[in-house]
Design a protein around this motif. Structure first.
Motif, PDB file in Angstrom:
ATOM      1  N   ALA A 213      39.361  35.286  37.921  1.00 52.85           N
ATOM      2  CA  ALA A 213      38.488  34.131  38.114  1.00 52.85           C
ATOM      3  C   ALA A 213      37.316  34.484  39.024  1.00 52.85           C
ATOM      4  O   ALA A 213      36.167  34.064  38.777  1.00 52.85           O
ATOM      5  N   ARG A 214      37.582  35.246  40.075  1.00 46.00           N
ATOM      6  CA  ARG A 214      36.519  35.631  41.011  1.00 46.00           C
ATOM      7  C   ARG A 214      35.446  36.452  40.323  1.00 46.00           C
ATOM      8  O   ARG A 214      34.250  36.339  40.656  1.00 46.00           O
ATOM      9  N   ARG A 215      35.868  37.258  39.330  1.00 46.07           N
ATOM     10  CA  ARG A 215      34.919  38.113  38.610  1.00 46.07           C
ATOM     11  C   ARG A 215      34.443  37.485  37.300  1.00 46.07           C
ATOM     12  O   ARG A 215      33.740  38.145  36.523  1.00 46.07           O
ATOM     13  N   HIS A 216      34.870  36.264  37.035  1.00 44.56           N
ATOM     14  CA  HIS A 216      34.460  35.539  35.824  1.00 44.56           C
ATOM     15  C   HIS A 216      34.821  36.319  34.551  1.00 44.56           C
ATOM     16  O   HIS A 216      34.004  36.466  33.637  1.00 44.56           O
ATOM     17  N   ARG A 217      36.054  36.780  34.506  1.00 43.81           N
ATOM     18  CA  ARG A 217      36.528  37.539  33.351  1.00 43.81           C
ATOM     19  C   ARG A 217      37.499  36.708  32.514  1.00 43.81           C
ATOM     20  O   ARG A 217      38.132  35.764  33.007  1.00 43.81           O
ATOM     21  N   THR A 218      37.638  37.097  31.279  1.00 46.33           N
ATOM     22  CA  THR A 218      38.516  36.401  30.343  1.00 46.33           C
ATOM     23  C   THR A 218      39.972  36.512  30.782  1.00 46.33           C
ATOM     24  O   THR A 218      40.434  37.590  31.170  1.00 46.33           O
ATOM     25  N   VAL A 219      40.683  35.393  30.719  1.00 51.55           N
ATOM     26  CA  VAL A 219      42.121  35.382  31.015  1.00 51.55           C
ATOM     27  C   VAL A 219      42.870  35.249  29.693  1.00 51.55           C
ATOM     28  O   VAL A 219      42.745  34.233  28.996  1.00 51.55           O
TER      29      VAL A 219
END
Length: 348
Positions: A213-219
């Protein structure tokens, strides 16, 4: 509920000698301390009982002087799990260094009845303090609701700092591992989670999600497991091998990481050329995996040391200060690298 048999030697109590000799504990005390007002026949019976049970007289004298049994109780669950076994060893070693023996009670499942029975067993055995190694989410409310007769210290993996619980920052460890993989250039990181109900599973999942979330990446959905074994990791690895978009995986412990690597290698997928793999715990064999496993190191022996230190302080009536949370360390080896062949193939 399985219970470890009472070993001979230092763990033998004065009451055991008294029962075998058919006398009172006061009589045994007089014999141990060399008092003259004991008849020859009675003294002989006590001496024979002491020899038969290998009763430690020095320990007895100390126990009398301090009004303590010099025995710590340990409640444990799932001893085959790597961390639990190491913590138990750390507790036993630290207790020994402080002149204490340990009595172990294992519980097959975590519920109020099982924990209460285990604690009652140890209290009846006259232990001076109890350490509970049951890092399951179901154990926390049960233990917090108790009014203990003796000092109790808990191991609650991934929990906040406490004055009566030893913890590790598993969430930070997962963040460090996820950050390492993203810094290598991977678009996102997949997760092979630990089994449900474990504090470590929840904390490591939270750390993984937090960093993404901090790096705005896909989960992406995590790969679920039933236990902490290499077999569970292998089954997850089979699924990972079928998805060519996966280039980086955080696995919730080293044993499962071994299974993941095995499944990938059998299917011609290179680690780390195609898929980077990070484990958790830094078990002693991790450096000998093929390739050597990048992992998060946790000091489980330190858990045992801190738990024994705190229970002894509580027994002595010292102020209950917060116990420092044990910090993780990322150990980088050969199982992680920048994304390579697999991402190129999946994009073509």
């Amino acid at each position: 509920m399985a219970r470890e048999p009472r070993p001979r030697g230092q763990s033998v109590r004065m009451i055991d000698v008294a029962k075998l000799a058919g006398v009172s504990q006061q009589t045994v005390s007089r014999v141990v301390n060399g008092h003259s007002n004991v008849g020859a026949e009675v003294r002989d019976r006590v001496e024979r009982a002491i020899a038969q049970l290998r009763y430690n007289r020095n320990w007895a004298a100390h126990a009398l002087a301090t009004n303590r049994s010099m025995n710590l109780g340990v409640v444990s669950h799932s001893l085959p799990v790597h961390g639990s076994a190491l913590v138990l060893f750390g507790v036993a070693e630290e207790a020994r260094r402080n002149g204490y023996t340990t009595s172990l009670v294992t519980i097959p499942r975590i519920d109020s009845a099982g924990i209460r029975t285990a604690l009652d067993t140890l209290v009846a055995d006259a232990v001076d303090g109890i350490i509970v190694l049951a890092p399951m989410t179901a154990a926390a409310p049960v233990l917090l609701g108790l009014d203990p007769e003796v000092a109790i210290v808990r191991f609650e993996q991934g929990s906040p700092a406490s004055s009566t619980a030893v913890s590790m920052d598993d969430a930070l460890g997962a963040q460090l591992a996820t950050r390492h993989l993203l810094d290598l250039g991977h678009d996102t990181v997949w997760h092979v989670g630990g089994p449900p109900g474990w504090m470590a599973s929840e904390a490591r999942r939270a750390g993984w999600l937090s960093e993404l979330a901090r790096r705005h990446r896909t989960v992406n959905p995590e790969f679920c497991t039933e236990d902490w074994t290499a077999d569970s990791g292998y089954r997850a690895g089979v699924a990972i091998a079928e998805d060519p978009t996966i280039t980086a995986v955080l696995v919730a412990n080293d044993a499962m990481a071994l299974g993941v690597i095995k499944a990938l290698t059998e299917r011609g997928i290179d680690v780390p050329g195609d898929v980077s793999v990070v484990g958790f715990d830094d078990m002693s064999e991790a450096r000998y995996f093929q390739p050597g496993l990048t992992t998060v190191r946790l000091d489980f022996n330190e858990v045992g040391r801190l738990a024994v230190d705190r229970v002894l302080r509580l027994m002595g009536g010292e102020p209950a200060e917060l116990i420092p949370v044990i910090q993780p360390v990322l150990v980088v080896r050969d199982s992680t690298a920048a994304p390579g062949q697999r991402r190129a193939r999946s994009a073509s």
